[in-house]
Design a protein around this motif. Structure first.
Motif, PDB file in Angstrom:
ATOM      1  N   GLU A 371       0.754  -1.070  -0.010  1.00 19.79           N
ATOM      2  CA  GLU A 371      -0.097  -0.091   0.028  1.00 19.79           C
ATOM      3  C   GLU A 371       1.013   1.413  -0.014  1.00 19.79           C
ATOM      4  N   ALA A 372       2.036   1.242   0.864  1.00 15.84           N
ATOM      5  CA  ALA A 372       2.672   2.282   0.657  1.00 15.84           C
ATOM      6  C   ALA A 372       4.345   1.855   1.159  1.00 15.84           C
ATOM      7  N   GLN A 373       5.291   2.815   0.764  1.00 19.31           N
ATOM      8  CA  GLN A 373       6.666   2.481   1.276  1.00 19.31           C
ATOM      9  C   GLN A 373       7.429   3.777   1.561  1.00 19.31           C
ATOM     10  N   GLN A 374       8.336   3.500   2.213  1.00 22.73           N
ATOM     11  CA  GLN A 374       9.170   4.756   2.705  1.00 22.73           C
ATOM     12  C   GLN A 374      10.216   4.409   3.496  1.00 22.73           C
ATOM     13  N   PRO A 375      11.414   5.115   3.670  1.00 20.38           N
ATOM     14  CA  PRO A 375      12.465   4.950   4.450  1.00 20.38           C
ATOM     15  C   PRO A 375      11.927   4.719   5.987  1.00 20.38           C
ATOM     16  N   PHE A 376      12.535   3.865   6.667  1.00 20.23           N
ATOM     17  CA  PHE A 376      12.160   3.667   7.933  1.00 20.23           C
ATOM     18  C   PHE A 376      12.658   4.614   8.853  1.00 20.23           C
ATOM     19  N   ASP A 377      11.081   5.146   9.468  1.00 22.74           N
ATOM     20  CA  ASP A 377      11.148   6.125  10.336  1.00 22.74           C
ATOM     21  C   ASP A 377       9.944   5.968  11.431  1.00 22.74           C
ATOM     22  N   VAL A 378      10.128   5.709  12.679  1.00 19.15           N
ATOM     23  CA  VAL A 378       9.282   4.993  13.503  1.00 19.15           C
ATOM     24  C   VAL A 378       8.089   6.043  13.660  1.00 19.15           C
ATOM     25  N   ARG A 379       8.707   7.486  14.053  1.00 19.58           N
ATOM     26  CA  ARG A 379       7.469   8.640  14.143  1.00 19.58           C
ATOM     27  C   ARG A 379       6.669   8.599  12.759  1.00 19.58           C
ATOM     28  N   ARG A 380       7.225   8.614  11.562  1.00 18.16           N
ATOM     29  CA  ARG A 380       6.370   8.811  10.605  1.00 18.16           C
ATOM     30  C   ARG A 380       5.599   7.835  10.144  1.00 18.16           C
ATOM     31  N   LEU A 381       6.123   6.511  10.357  1.00 20.97           N
ATOM     32  CA  LEU A 381       5.272   5.388  10.195  1.00 20.97           C
ATOM     33  C   LEU A 381       4.330   5.305  11.190  1.00 20.97           C
ATOM     34  N   ALA A 382       4.299   5.548  12.498  1.00 25.26           N
ATOM     35  CA  ALA A 382       3.420   5.621  13.500  1.00 25.26           C
ATOM     36  C   ALA A 382       2.152   6.434  13.019  1.00 25.26           C
ATOM     37  N   ALA A 383       2.634   7.521  12.389  1.00 24.10           N
ATOM     38  CA  ALA A 383       1.499   8.641  12.241  1.00 24.10           C
ATOM     39  C   ALA A 383       0.667   8.124  11.036  1.00 24.10           C
ATOM     40  N   LEU A 385       0.072   4.880  10.202  1.00 28.89           N
ATOM     41  CA  LEU A 385      -0.788   3.825  10.661  1.00 28.89           C
ATOM     42  C   LEU A 385      -1.925   4.440  11.572  1.00 28.89           C
ATOM     43  N   ARG A 386      -1.698   5.554  12.167  1.00 28.55           N
ATOM     44  CA  ARG A 386      -2.882   6.000  12.986  1.00 28.55           C
ATOM     45  C   ARG A 386      -3.910   6.519  11.751  1.00 28.55           C
ATOM     46  N   ALA A 387      -3.169   7.178  10.792  1.00 26.99           N
ATOM     47  CA  ALA A 387      -4.249   7.723   9.786  1.00 26.99           C
ATOM     48  C   ALA A 387      -5.147   6.686   9.000  1.00 26.99           C
ATOM     49  N   ARG A 388      -4.410   5.508   8.903  1.00 25.38           N
ATOM     50  CA  ARG A 388      -5.264   4.389   8.407  1.00 25.38           C
ATOM     51  C   ARG A 388      -6.403   3.929   9.104  1.00 25.38           C
ATOM     52  N   GLY A 389      -6.489   4.257  10.332  1.00 24.40           N
ATOM     53  CA  GLY A 389      -7.563   3.648  11.207  1.00 24.40           C
ATOM     54  C   GLY A 389      -7.477   2.073  11.201  1.00 24.40           C
ATOM     55  N   ILE A 390      -6.336   1.551  11.444  1.00 23.15           N
ATOM     56  CA  ILE A 390      -6.027   0.009  11.369  1.00 23.15           C
ATOM     57  C   ILE A 390      -6.785  -0.902  12.405  1.00 23.15           C
ATOM     58  N   VAL A 404      10.877  -6.597  17.828  1.00 29.69           N
ATOM     59  CA  VAL A 404       9.700  -6.384  17.326  1.00 29.69           C
ATOM     60  C   VAL A 404       8.752  -5.795  18.294  1.00 29.69           C
ATOM     61  N   ASP A 405       8.702  -6.513  19.536  1.00 33.49           N
ATOM     62  CA  ASP A 405       7.574  -6.096  20.427  1.00 33.49           C
ATOM     63  C   ASP A 405       7.884  -4.577  20.855  1.00 33.49           C
ATOM     64  N   ALA A 406       9.249  -4.305  21.141  1.00 36.89           N
ATOM     65  CA  ALA A 406       9.419  -2.647  21.251  1.00 36.89           C
ATOM     66  C   ALA A 406       9.116  -1.807  20.166  1.00 36.89           C
ATOM     67  N   ARG A 410       5.841   1.049  20.127  1.00 38.17           N
ATOM     68  CA  ARG A 410       6.072   2.450  19.712  1.00 38.17           C
ATOM     69  C   ARG A 410       5.069   2.940  18.542  1.00 38.17           C
ATOM     70  N   LEU A 411       4.881   1.967  17.806  1.00 39.45           N
ATOM     71  CA  LEU A 411       4.014   2.175  16.588  1.00 39.45           C
ATOM     72  C   LEU A 411       2.560   2.297  16.870  1.00 39.45           C
ATOM     73  N   LEU A 412       2.312   1.421  18.025  1.00 46.49           N
ATOM     74  CA  LEU A 412       0.727   1.320  18.476  1.00 46.49           C
ATOM     75  C   LEU A 412       0.788   1.243  20.012  1.00 46.49           C
ATOM     76  N   PRO A 413       1.101   2.604  20.380  1.00 47.14           N
ATOM     77  CA  PRO A 413       1.254   2.685  22.073  1.00 47.14           C
ATOM     78  C   PRO A 413      -0.032   2.256  22.723  1.00 47.14           C
ATOM     79  N   ARG A 414      -1.342   2.472  22.074  1.00 48.69           N
ATOM     80  CA  ARG A 414      -2.517   2.270  22.916  1.00 48.69           C
ATOM     81  C   ARG A 414      -3.401   1.068  22.083  1.00 48.69           C
TER      82      ARG A 414
END
Length: 448
Positions: A371-383, A385-390, A404-406, A410-414
């Protein structure tokens, strides 16, 4: 049972219980235990078990026999994941844990097609004997008298008619007249797991069986050091779904390819096991897929260096689809063979992910749509994922270090960030052009 006396009092007691459970009154006791044990579990099931157990003991059934019946009821329910006829078989906890599944055993038994007398060494409770026994004479050998007797009974349940059981160390058994040997050396001693790569009897002894019998198959741990395997032997890696279960080593007389990756499929409920047909043994199907044994297994075959000598796998940018090869394929070194079949390429020459612009169905890889690809960046990736409403998040990582668990935290804290009904997303962490890279993917149904 031939070959030795039962000196262990505890083993004699368990054998006596097994005899008692096979009488008409024992069969009725097993039926009551199975009904009380139920299928739902939980506190109501436990209360039922306690009440039925108390009633049976009050009626004069020995407490040890009641306990044995309830143990069998529990183990038979657990064994249903491995065996179609589990409700007619006998198990111990250790024996069930170590036994090959019916699908694995039936797939393996096809290698012995045409052999009239096969020895099953270290037979355990008879998971492999159940597939090897029909249509031929089978010799069972084990040092555990309870397991040996269960192997006899379980092989009979699956149609074996000519069974000889020998209570002995496998190293002391006469193999004259045997034209095939399967051996599953123990990787445990009592409750203790042996060290990495260790087994009893040792692998060199198993390989040396070919000095007496040409057709030998050896079950091993999937992490086996391939440097231990003699030249000319085939190594097959077997996965149950995506769970890599075991390696099987076939002597030159049985080998048909240096490497093989096999994916098992569960046998159909209610199916009646029969002798494994021999018509497919040793025959390649289309596109390197070999339909060995029954419909419960599919195999990918080839030489681990075939793509290097014929046509190297392309390396390039991510296409529309991503293939995550089955662990059996990667362990067998057959990623290149799979890429050839799928007309796919790799993102990196050292990483097993494959990609293409066309989706193709395969049992040897999980198919994802990019669906999408990007250089790996945790903050950008987390944002993102939140926008996609997964609704769910899976993480696949190859070629990059990290916990992976850590990363998931970080990607899905809640958990409340998950949206019911939203897409289930897989984040693939990998390397592209020597840089950390992330691909956001969703599962794709194979075409056709």
């Amino acid at each position: 049972m031939a070959g030795g006396a039962v000196d262990d009092p505890a083993a004699r007691d368990r054998l006596a219980q097994l005899v008692a459970l096979r009488t008409p009154s024992g069969a009725a006791l097993l039926a009551e235990a199975a009904a009380a044990y139920g299928t739902s579990g939980g506190s109501s099931s436990t209360a039922r078990e306690l009440a039925v157990g108390a009633r049976l003991r009050a009626e004069g059934v020995p407490a040890e026999l009641v306990a044995a019946a309830f143990t069998q009821a529990e183990l038979r329910r657990r064994a249903a994941a491995k065996f179609v006829l589990a409700d007619r078989m006998f198990f111990t906890r250790a024996g069930l844990e170590q036994a090959s599944s019916q699908a694995a055993a039936e797939h393996r038994a096809s290698r012995f097609a045409g052999r009239a007398r096969v020895a099953d060494l270290c037979s355990g409770i008879g998971g492999d004997a159940s597939a090897l026994g029909p249509g031929r004479e089978i010799l069972l050998v084990d040092r555990d008298p309870v397991h040996l007797r269960m192997a006899e009974l379980n092989a009979g349940v699956h149609g074996a008619r000519t069974v000889r059981a020998c209570l002995s160390d496998v190293r002391d058994v006469d193999l004259d007249g045997v034209d095939g040997v399967f051996v599953d050396p123990a990787r445990r001693s009592g409750d203790r797991r042996l060290g990495s790569g260790a087994c009893e009897p040792p692998l060199p002894w198993c390989f040396a069986l070919t000095d007496r019998v040409g057709a030998v198959a050896v079950k091993a741990a999937p992490g086996i050091d391939l440097g231990q395997v003699p030249a000319g032997w085939e190594v097959e890696f077997v996965a149950d779904g995506r769970d890599l279960k075991e390696a099987v080593l076939f002597s030159p007389e049985l080998a048909t390819s240096p490497r093989r990756a096999t994916v098992l499929r569960a046998p159909s409920r209610g199916a009646t096991p029969t002798a494994v047909p021999s018509t497919e043994a040793g025959r390649l199907g289309d596109e390197g897929v070999e339909p060995r044994g029954r419909a419960g297994a599919v195999s990918l075959v080839g030489s681990p260096d075939s793509t290097a000598t014929e046509s190297p796998v392309r390396v390039g940018e991510p296409g529309r689809y991503l293939y995550d090869p089955n662990p059996a394929v990667t362990r067998a070194g057959l990623v290149g063979e799979l890429a050839r079949q799928l007309d796919a390429w790799q993102l990196d020459p050292m990483i097993a992910f494959l990609t293409s612009d066309e989706a193709m169905a395969t049992p040897f890889a999980r198919l994802l749509r990019v669906e999408a690809q990007q250089p790996f960046d945790v903050r950008r990736l987390a944002a993102d994922l939140r926008a996609r409403g997964i609704s769910a998040l899976d993480i696949r990582r190859r070629g990059l270090a990290g916990d992976v668990d850590a990363l998931r935290r970080r990607l899905l804290p809640r958990r409340r960030d998950l949206v019911p009904g939203g897409p289930a997303v897989t984040v693939v962490m990998t390397r592209l052009r020597e840089e950390p890279w992330a691909l956001i993917c969703v599962p794709e149904s194979p075409p056709g």
